[in-house]
Write a protein that holds these residues in place. Structure first.
Motif, PDB file in Angstrom:
ATOM      1  N   ASN A 103       0.931  -1.295   0.024  1.00  0.00           N
ATOM      2  CA  ASN A 103      -0.132  -0.086  -0.030  1.00  0.00           C
ATOM      3  C   ASN A 103       0.860   1.255   0.078  1.00  0.00           C
ATOM      4  N   GLN A 104       2.174   1.151   0.180  1.00  0.00           N
ATOM      5  CA  GLN A 104       3.071   2.261  -0.180  1.00  0.00           C
ATOM      6  C   GLN A 104       2.976   2.480  -1.516  1.00  0.00           C
ATOM      7  N   ILE A 105       2.874   1.704  -2.298  1.00  0.00           N
ATOM      8  CA  ILE A 105       2.621   2.297  -3.775  1.00  0.00           C
ATOM      9  C   ILE A 105       1.408   2.501  -4.131  1.00  0.00           C
ATOM     10  N   PHE A 106       0.291   1.754  -3.528  1.00  0.00           N
ATOM     11  CA  PHE A 106      -1.128   2.006  -3.962  1.00  0.00           C
ATOM     12  C   PHE A 106      -1.672   3.312  -3.411  1.00  0.00           C
ATOM     13  N   GLU A 107      -1.137   3.558  -2.029  1.00  0.00           N
ATOM     14  CA  GLU A 107      -1.516   4.798  -1.367  1.00  0.00           C
ATOM     15  C   GLU A 107      -3.152   4.910  -1.289  1.00  0.00           C
ATOM     16  N   LEU A 108      -3.771   3.712  -0.756  1.00  0.00           N
ATOM     17  CA  LEU A 108      -4.965   3.681  -0.665  1.00  0.00           C
ATOM     18  C   LEU A 108      -5.637   3.878   0.760  1.00  0.00           C
ATOM     19  N   PRO A 109      -6.687   4.577   1.041  1.00  0.00           N
ATOM     20  CA  PRO A 109      -7.262   4.950   2.282  1.00  0.00           C
ATOM     21  C   PRO A 109      -7.965   3.535   2.926  1.00  0.00           C
ATOM     22  N   LEU A 110      -7.233   2.804   3.449  1.00  0.00           N
ATOM     23  CA  LEU A 110      -7.808   1.402   3.488  1.00  0.00           C
ATOM     24  C   LEU A 110      -8.786   1.283   4.826  1.00  0.00           C
ATOM     25  N   ASP A 111      -9.019   2.421   5.412  1.00  0.00           N
ATOM     26  CA  ASP A 111      -9.856   2.406   6.381  1.00  0.00           C
ATOM     27  C   ASP A 111     -11.090   3.229   6.090  1.00  0.00           C
ATOM     28  N   GLU A 112     -11.047   3.505   4.850  1.00  0.00           N
ATOM     29  CA  GLU A 112     -12.275   4.038   4.379  1.00  0.00           C
ATOM     30  C   GLU A 112     -13.274   3.191   3.679  1.00  0.00           C
ATOM     31  N   LEU A 113     -14.641   3.472   3.350  1.00  0.00           N
ATOM     32  CA  LEU A 113     -15.476   2.467   2.855  1.00  0.00           C
ATOM     33  C   LEU A 113     -15.193   2.599   1.245  1.00  0.00           C
ATOM     34  N   ILE A 114     -15.218   1.559   0.520  1.00  0.00           N
ATOM     35  CA  ILE A 114     -14.941   1.367  -1.007  1.00  0.00           C
ATOM     36  C   ILE A 114     -15.742   2.197  -1.667  1.00  0.00           C
ATOM     37  N   ASP A 115     -16.831   2.287  -1.161  1.00  0.00           N
ATOM     38  CA  ASP A 115     -17.947   3.113  -1.705  1.00  0.00           C
ATOM     39  C   ASP A 115     -17.653   4.455  -2.170  1.00  0.00           C
ATOM     40  N   ASN A 116     -16.555   5.072  -1.207  1.00  0.00           N
ATOM     41  CA  ASN A 116     -16.205   6.273  -1.374  1.00  0.00           C
ATOM     42  C   ASN A 116     -14.762   6.440  -2.210  1.00  0.00           C
ATOM     43  N   TYR A 117     -14.274   5.445  -2.813  1.00  0.00           N
ATOM     44  CA  TYR A 117     -13.064   5.365  -3.514  1.00  0.00           C
ATOM     45  C   TYR A 117     -13.544   5.955  -4.737  1.00  0.00           C
ATOM     46  N   SER A 118     -12.455   6.452  -5.577  1.00  0.00           N
ATOM     47  CA  SER A 118     -12.679   6.829  -6.876  1.00  0.00           C
ATOM     48  C   SER A 118     -12.628   5.581  -7.878  1.00  0.00           C
ATOM     49  N   THR A 119     -12.938   5.855  -9.027  1.00  0.00           N
ATOM     50  CA  THR A 119     -12.666   4.639 -10.060  1.00  0.00           C
ATOM     51  C   THR A 119     -11.434   4.044  -9.954  1.00  0.00           C
ATOM     52  N   GLY A 120     -10.373   5.013 -10.053  1.00  0.00           N
ATOM     53  CA  GLY A 120      -9.101   4.535 -10.096  1.00  0.00           C
ATOM     54  C   GLY A 120      -8.608   3.698  -8.670  1.00  0.00           C
ATOM     55  N   MET A 121      -9.017   4.436  -7.545  1.00  0.00           N
ATOM     56  CA  MET A 121      -8.707   3.625  -6.084  1.00  0.00           C
ATOM     57  C   MET A 121      -9.187   2.316  -6.358  1.00  0.00           C
ATOM     58  N   LYS A 122     -10.393   2.133  -6.827  1.00  0.00           N
ATOM     59  CA  LYS A 122     -11.150   0.681  -6.814  1.00  0.00           C
ATOM     60  C   LYS A 122     -10.381  -0.274  -7.656  1.00  0.00           C
ATOM     61  N   LYS A 123      -9.848   0.354  -8.911  1.00  0.00           N
ATOM     62  CA  LYS A 123      -9.194  -0.484  -9.750  1.00  0.00           C
ATOM     63  C   LYS A 123      -7.836  -0.921  -9.189  1.00  0.00           C
ATOM     64  N   LYS A 124      -6.962  -0.225  -8.172  1.00  0.00           N
ATOM     65  CA  LYS A 124      -5.767  -0.295  -7.702  1.00  0.00           C
ATOM     66  C   LYS A 124      -6.347  -1.434  -6.390  1.00  0.00           C
ATOM     67  N   LEU A 125      -7.248  -1.395  -5.819  1.00  0.00           N
ATOM     68  CA  LEU A 125      -7.760  -2.201  -5.104  1.00  0.00           C
ATOM     69  C   LEU A 125      -8.042  -3.589  -5.567  1.00  0.00           C
ATOM     70  N   ALA A 126      -8.638  -3.717  -6.650  1.00  0.00           N
ATOM     71  CA  ALA A 126      -8.761  -4.975  -7.083  1.00  0.00           C
ATOM     72  C   ALA A 126      -7.594  -5.583  -7.775  1.00  0.00           C
TER      73      ALA A 126
END
Ligand SMILES: Nc1ncnc2c1ncn2[C@@H]1O[C@H](COP(=O)(O)OP(=O)(O)OP(=O)(O)O)[C@@H](O)[C@H]1O
Length: 234
Positions: A103-126
């Motif tokens: 996640n140092q690479i992806f920099e995702l806010p892991l404690d947030e609901l995925i519903d609030n993620y942007s399209t790109g953030m969702k793609k990175k998580l997947a």
């Protein structure tokens, strides 16, 4: 080795989308599938993954029929449970066997609901989940859609890492350059078949051929309207 022999798939009777696909992809390689909209790239992936029954042909991994359990599939659209946090998703999908350092690479806010993620953030998580699943075959359907330049580079690095780990990585795109950058070979899917497979030495030939084909289509479209491209034909 992943081998597809004479694969035929139809959604409607007598209208095959794939009609005699033959492919051999060795371990530790990245194979690109190039094709226009509607060419059948996703259909081919679903067939490999086992979501669609083959009307004819065979798909084998090292001589045995492929199984879901050998394959991870990053779909074009990514679906998530609406009330799940990023951390809960990655934990669930990987059964807890993920490397949080990524996640140092992806920099995702892991404690947030995925519903609030942007399209790109969702793609990175997947994508992260697909990477962590550590399967023999990794299918990436349009992985670069909607992500920023930094993430594109990071995806490239992780895809190359998967090749190093001996996986078979299959990637689709409409954009030649995204594939020529990392693929060992590229197949052009058209009219239900992969007629030609291009190796690195032939990528410029592939680019020229595809450009010529598209230009010819555009010319034809304008000629049938009674003018030339660039002219105002009303
Ligand atoms: N569930 C379905 N039922 C009927 N037809 C379908 C179904 N899914 C796809 N098709 C048709 O199969 C063809 C190939 O679709 P597919 O999604 O595999 O193409 P693609 O190459 O992935 O396209 P794109 O680049 O636009 O994503 C299209 O004509 C599409 O309309």
């Amino acid at each position: 080795m992943l081998e597809l022999t004479d694969v035929r798939v139809s959604y409607k009777k007598d209208k095959p989308i794939l009609n005699g696909v033959n492919l051999s992809i060795p371990k530790g390689s990245i194979f690109g599938i190039l094709g226009m909209n509607g060419a059948g790239k996703t259909t081919l992936f679903k067939a490999i993954y086992g979501w669609i029954a083959l009307e004819k042909g065979q798909i084998k991994l090292n001589g045995d029929c492929t199984k879901h359990t050998n394959i991870s599939f990053l779909e074009t659209q990514n679906y998530f449970y609406p009330y799940m946090k990023g951390i809960e998703y990655i934990r669930l999908v990987t059964k807890g066997t993920f490397d949080i350092k990524l996640n140092q690479i992806f920099e995702l806010p892991l404690d947030e609901l995925i519903d609030n993620y942007s399209t790109g953030m969702k793609k990175k998580l997947a994508f992260w989940a697909v990477f962590e699943l550590n399967k023999d075959i990794v299918i990436l359907d349009e992985p670069f859609n909607g992500i920023d330049i930094e993430s594109v580079e990071c995806f490239y690095s992780l895809i190359i890492e998967m090749r190093k780990q001996g996986k078979i990585v299959i990637i689709s795109s409409h954009i030649i350059e995204t594939l020529t950058r990392i693929c060992d070979e590229i197949g052009y899917l058209s009219k239900g078949k992969i007629d030609q497979i291009y190796s690195k030495e032939n990528y410029s030939k592939l680019q020229t051929e595809v450009r010529k084909m598209i230009q010819a289509k555009v010319q034809n479209a304008f000629l049938s309207k009674g003018g030339k491209p660039g002219e105002n034909n009303g």
